[in-house]
Design a protein around this motif. Structure first.
Motif, PDB file in Angstrom:
ATOM      1  N   LYS A   1       0.794  -1.160  -0.057  1.00  0.00           N
ATOM      2  CA  LYS A   1       0.060   0.073  -0.158  1.00  0.00           C
ATOM      3  C   LYS A   1       0.811   1.263  -0.110  1.00  0.00           C
ATOM      4  O   LYS A   1       0.578   2.241  -0.770  1.00  0.00           O
ATOM      5  N   ASP A   2       2.001   1.219   0.711  1.00  0.00           N
ATOM      6  CA  ASP A   2       2.903   2.317   0.943  1.00  0.00           C
ATOM      7  C   ASP A   2       3.497   2.637  -0.471  1.00  0.00           C
ATOM      8  O   ASP A   2       3.764   3.905  -0.799  1.00  0.00           O
ATOM      9  N   LEU A   3       3.526   1.632  -1.163  1.00  0.00           N
ATOM     10  CA  LEU A   3       4.343   2.011  -2.576  1.00  0.00           C
ATOM     11  C   LEU A   3       3.193   2.283  -3.746  1.00  0.00           C
ATOM     12  O   LEU A   3       3.681   2.802  -4.856  1.00  0.00           O
ATOM     13  N   GLY A   4       2.224   2.176  -3.296  1.00  0.00           N
ATOM     14  CA  GLY A   4       0.877   2.352  -4.471  1.00  0.00           C
ATOM     15  C   GLY A   4       0.947   1.507  -5.393  1.00  0.00           C
ATOM     16  O   GLY A   4       0.752   1.701  -6.766  1.00  0.00           O
ATOM     17  N   ALA A   5       1.513   0.050  -4.942  1.00  0.00           N
ATOM     18  CA  ALA A   5       1.723  -1.131  -5.971  1.00  0.00           C
ATOM     19  C   ALA A   5       0.023  -1.461  -6.174  1.00  0.00           C
ATOM     20  O   ALA A   5      -0.839  -1.154  -5.568  1.00  0.00           O
ATOM     21  N   THR A   6      -0.105  -1.905  -7.544  1.00  0.00           N
ATOM     22  CA  THR A   6      -1.597  -2.350  -8.131  1.00  0.00           C
ATOM     23  C   THR A   6      -1.608  -3.957  -8.599  1.00  0.00           C
ATOM     24  O   THR A   6      -2.585  -4.424  -8.719  1.00  0.00           O
ATOM     25  N   LEU A   7      -0.277  -4.489  -8.854  1.00  0.00           N
ATOM     26  CA  LEU A   7      -0.146  -5.689  -9.394  1.00  0.00           C
ATOM     27  C   LEU A   7      -0.548  -6.708  -8.272  1.00  0.00           C
ATOM     28  O   LEU A   7      -0.290  -6.315  -7.064  1.00  0.00           O
ATOM     29  N   PRO A   8      -0.918  -8.116  -8.559  1.00  0.00           N
ATOM     30  CA  PRO A   8      -0.811  -9.187  -7.651  1.00  0.00           C
ATOM     31  C   PRO A   8       0.637  -9.234  -6.705  1.00  0.00           C
ATOM     32  O   PRO A   8       1.470  -9.018  -7.381  1.00  0.00           O
ATOM     33  N   LEU A   9       0.516  -9.487  -5.625  1.00  0.00           N
ATOM     34  CA  LEU A   9       1.391  -9.555  -4.583  1.00  0.00           C
ATOM     35  C   LEU A   9       2.227 -10.854  -4.435  1.00  0.00           C
ATOM     36  O   LEU A   9       1.290 -11.982  -4.055  1.00  0.00           O
ATOM     37  N   MET A  10       3.397 -10.976  -4.705  1.00  0.00           N
ATOM     38  CA  MET A  10       4.179 -12.192  -4.479  1.00  0.00           C
ATOM     39  C   MET A  10       4.862 -12.253  -3.078  1.00  0.00           C
ATOM     40  O   MET A  10       5.508 -11.385  -2.596  1.00  0.00           O
ATOM     41  N   THR A  11       4.281 -13.382  -2.292  1.00  0.00           N
ATOM     42  CA  THR A  11       4.603 -13.448  -1.081  1.00  0.00           C
ATOM     43  C   THR A  11       5.252 -14.819  -0.663  1.00  0.00           C
ATOM     44  O   THR A  11       4.925 -15.593  -1.544  1.00  0.00           O
ATOM     45  N   TYR A  12       5.578 -14.969   0.620  1.00  0.00           N
ATOM     46  CA  TYR A  12       6.302 -16.481   0.786  1.00  0.00           C
ATOM     47  C   TYR A  12       7.299 -16.918  -0.465  1.00  0.00           C
ATOM     48  O   TYR A  12       6.964 -18.378  -0.739  1.00  0.00           O
ATOM     49  N   GLN A  13       8.107 -16.227  -0.833  1.00  0.00           N
ATOM     50  CA  GLN A  13       8.909 -16.438  -1.969  1.00  0.00           C
ATOM     51  C   GLN A  13       8.427 -16.827  -3.276  1.00  0.00           C
ATOM     52  O   GLN A  13       8.915 -17.427  -4.090  1.00  0.00           O
ATOM     53  N   GLY A  14       6.903 -16.580  -3.163  1.00  0.00           N
ATOM     54  CA  GLY A  14       6.197 -16.691  -4.515  1.00  0.00           C
ATOM     55  C   GLY A  14       5.323 -17.843  -4.220  1.00  0.00           C
ATOM     56  O   GLY A  14       4.571 -18.258  -5.249  1.00  0.00           O
ATOM     57  N   GLY A  15       5.169 -18.630  -3.105  1.00  0.00           N
ATOM     58  CA  GLY A  15       4.264 -19.505  -2.601  1.00  0.00           C
ATOM     59  C   GLY A  15       2.956 -19.097  -2.972  1.00  0.00           C
ATOM     60  O   GLY A  15       1.980 -19.761  -3.096  1.00  0.00           O
ATOM     61  N   LEU A  16       2.547 -17.704  -2.494  1.00  0.00           N
ATOM     62  CA  LEU A  16       1.007 -17.430  -2.470  1.00  0.00           C
ATOM     63  C   LEU A  16       1.412 -15.996  -3.118  1.00  0.00           C
ATOM     64  O   LEU A  16       1.909 -14.983  -2.919  1.00  0.00           O
ATOM     65  N   ILE A  17       0.609 -15.976  -4.278  1.00  0.00           N
ATOM     66  CA  ILE A  17       0.546 -14.790  -5.289  1.00  0.00           C
ATOM     67  C   ILE A  17      -0.823 -14.271  -5.073  1.00  0.00           C
ATOM     68  O   ILE A  17      -1.795 -15.266  -5.739  1.00  0.00           O
ATOM     69  N   LYS A  18      -1.271 -13.122  -4.559  1.00  0.00           N
ATOM     70  CA  LYS A  18      -2.673 -13.052  -4.463  1.00  0.00           C
ATOM     71  C   LYS A  18      -2.927 -11.513  -4.673  1.00  0.00           C
ATOM     72  O   LYS A  18      -1.961 -10.652  -4.418  1.00  0.00           O
ATOM     73  N   ASP A  19      -3.998 -11.105  -5.264  1.00  0.00           N
ATOM     74  CA  ASP A  19      -4.346  -9.564  -5.598  1.00  0.00           C
ATOM     75  C   ASP A  19      -5.289  -9.035  -4.480  1.00  0.00           C
ATOM     76  O   ASP A  19      -6.128  -9.404  -4.350  1.00  0.00           O
ATOM     77  N   PRO A  20      -4.279  -7.917  -3.751  1.00  0.00           N
ATOM     78  CA  PRO A  20      -5.065  -7.191  -2.690  1.00  0.00           C
ATOM     79  C   PRO A  20      -6.080  -6.480  -2.906  1.00  0.00           C
ATOM     80  O   PRO A  20      -7.159  -6.400  -2.423  1.00  0.00           O
ATOM     81  N   ALA A  21      -6.368  -6.068  -4.352  1.00  0.00           N
ATOM     82  CA  ALA A  21      -7.498  -5.284  -4.857  1.00  0.00           C
ATOM     83  C   ALA A  21      -8.625  -6.228  -4.932  1.00  0.00           C
ATOM     84  O   ALA A  21      -9.884  -5.712  -4.735  1.00  0.00           O
TER      85      ALA A  21
END
Length: 276
Positions: free
Chosen positions: A60-80
């Motif tokens: 949110k701080d960066l103003g990113a809009t793409l899906p978020l890649m977490t857990y080294q890429g184990g979970l890719i989820k779109d916050p929007a």
């Protein structure tokens, strides 16, 4: 002289050690540089070893809009939208074997073991290392005693941490001899964090998914910036792969360009060098 791709459409940033230093915040200079590239039409994404819930505030701080890649890429989820694009977990059999290894008498008292299940953190007990981790990550650890009790659901990631980086290095080397890459992906994100995920998971496959399948781009349209061994795959994948000045030498050797350190806002220098 090295020739770099000029048509970058996607910038992927690691969090810790890349855009977030000791203060656990993104510096204003980094935010401004990211805004400037977004204004130019370059999309910005985050790829981190962190939990989804822990990475969200930086997203949110960066103003990113793409899906978020977490857990080294184990979970890719779109916050929007809440859409889960990928969730690859550690097989239960592998999780049990790792736990058996970590609970050997010689290791049990030295390692804090973290299981990440459904974006919750489960531990055997709250250790000083876990307390420090929880504090930096702004998450809650759930102490359950025997971690086998939560394995009716497969973990997204398994972490073993210890202040002794030599022990973590030894653990990584030992387990890499026991497990083929096709069984588990093993890495370190900092010298004191041993991490295990599904064998198909790493930041490289995550960035490849986001670039090629989600955005229809090629590797030469991608720039990545990271600072540790869990960033190597995405650094190698990208048309421009940047290592931070604070990265270990083995990571710098894989990069196309080495930026100044995190404390000198090296990510800003890399963005200015190639994108602005």
């Amino acid at each position: 002289m090295q020739h770099f791709p000029s048509d970058i459409k996607l910038l992927v940033l690691d969090i810790d050690g890349t855009i977030v230093g000791m203060n656990n915040e993104i510096n204003e200079a980094v935010k401004q540089a990211v805004q400037a590239v977004q204004t130019k039409g370059v999309q910005v994404a985050i790829a981190t070893g962190r939990m989804y819930r822990s990475a969200l505030r930086f997203y949110k701080d960066l103003g990113a809009t793409l899906p978020l890649m977490t857990y080294q890429g184990g979970l890719i989820k779109d916050p929007a939208t809440g859409t889960v694009h990928r969730h690859w977990t550690v097989p239960k059999s592998s999780a049990l074997k790792l736990l058996d290894y970590f609970e050997q008498p010689a290791l049990r008292s030295q390692l804090s073991v973290h299981f990440y299940i459904n974006d919750q953190l489960y531990v055997r007990e709250i250790t000083p290392e876990t307390e420090a981790y929880v504090d930096r990550s702004s998450v809650t650890a759930i102490a359950v005693g025997d971690l086998r009790s939560v394995l009716d659901t497969e973990p997204t990631k398994i972490l073993a941490l210890c202040d002794d980086s030599d022990l973590i290095s030894h653990t990584l080397n030992t387990l890499r001899q026991r497990y083929e890459p096709a069984e588990l992906y093993l890495t370190t994100s900092v010298a004191t964090f041993f991490e295990a995920t599904n064998p198909l998971v790493n930041k490289g496959t995550a960035v490849q998914y986001l670039a090629e399948e989600y955005l229809g781009l090629k590797p030469e349209n991608v720039m990545t910036i990271g600072d540790n061994f869990n960033d190597v795959e995405m650094i190698q994948y990208a048309g421009i792969g940047v290592a931070m000045g604070n990265a270990p030498d083995g990571v710098k050797a894989m990069a196309d360009w080495v930026a100044p350190s995190i404390e000198e806002d090296g990510a800003v220098a890399a963005i200015e060098e190639f994108l602005l």
